[in-house]
Design an enzyme around this catalytic site. Sequence first.
Site, short mmCIF file in Angstrom:
data_model
loop_
_atom_site.label_atom_id
_atom_site.label_comp_id
_atom_site.label_asym_id
_atom_site.label_seq_id
_atom_site.Cartn_x
_atom_site.Cartn_y
_atom_site.Cartn_z
N SER A 96 47.76 53.37 35.82
CA SER A 96 47.77 52.55 34.61
C SER A 96 48.55 51.26 34.89
CB SER A 96 48.35 53.36 33.44
OG SER A 96 48.12 52.69 32.22
N GLU A 135 39.73 51.41 36.98
CA GLU A 135 39.62 52.29 35.83
C GLU A 135 40.30 51.59 34.66
OE1 GLU A 135 42.27 54.23 34.13
OE2 GLU A 135 43.70 52.95 35.16
N HIS A 163 42.36 57.48 33.29
CA HIS A 163 42.84 57.92 31.99
C HIS A 163 41.99 59.00 31.34
CE1 HIS A 163 45.13 54.11 32.20
NE2 HIS A 163 45.93 54.65 31.32
#
Length: 294
Positions: free
Chosen positions: A97, A194, A264
């Site tokens: 992230s 992502e 995620h």
Amino acid sequence: VAVCAPAGPVDPVRLDAGLAILEQRYSVRVDRDGVLARSGYLAGDDDRRVHELNGYLADPDVRAIILVRGGYGITRILPQLDAEALRADPVPIVAFSDGTALLAWALAKAGVRGIHGPMLGQLGELPVAEQEGLFELLENTKAPGVVATGLTTMGQPGGGTLSGPLLGGNLCMLSHLIGTDVMPPMQGALMFREDIGERPYAIDRYMTHLAAAGHMNELSGVVVGDFAHCGEPRIVDSPDAFAVVDERLRAVGLGGLQVPGIGHGASNRALPFAGRSTVDLDSGSFSLDEAAVA
């Protein structure tokens, strides 16, 4: 294994669930009061977060560092982190992230690879196989080899194999790193990406930004992970996230594979950041050709 919170505020329930799993396998160092500090949308002020992370980077007993969670805050403290300590005594940092920025910093400033994978706050919610995948990368000096088969081709049609160092992470963060001194070098790389909670037009924006800045021109290929909750509730005929990614890849002549379970989503496969990897467009297979640790 040291546990730190250099970014967003920590949920104590998720912290304790992750610690319970990690402590079954490793000796864990954590300042629980420290990581639970809160300063608005940060896990304490910048000084607290810098002091905590630099302390672990300089500690000879710490053999790996795992973040509790991502969230905003890491890019604020990168200039104050001790790259010399990491270069002198390399340890893998585990993050994803917004932690993409920290993985990029470790590679750019210290030449040290990390692990893009589940952070502590996510461990308690993952299948055991995903937990074991992280532990395997932390402990095993052998390359994992083929980790997924039967995958869907993305982008420019074609066949053959595409190989290179696996670089990337969170698409939004990668876009924000453009122009900084920690943006990973993408020449010859397999770029993986992502994201979560981004509308399709925003995904288009980030990919267009990467292309305009020259970071997609010399890629070997791409690995497309999960795009969780990336729908468009207001535009009925909007393409979905994967359709946008596919179109943007075709626009620059890039191909690759969609590899579910990166990022995620409900699972989060651990990957050796900057380790050499291969996608086989003919067989639809994805392999990790280098270990994360030596």
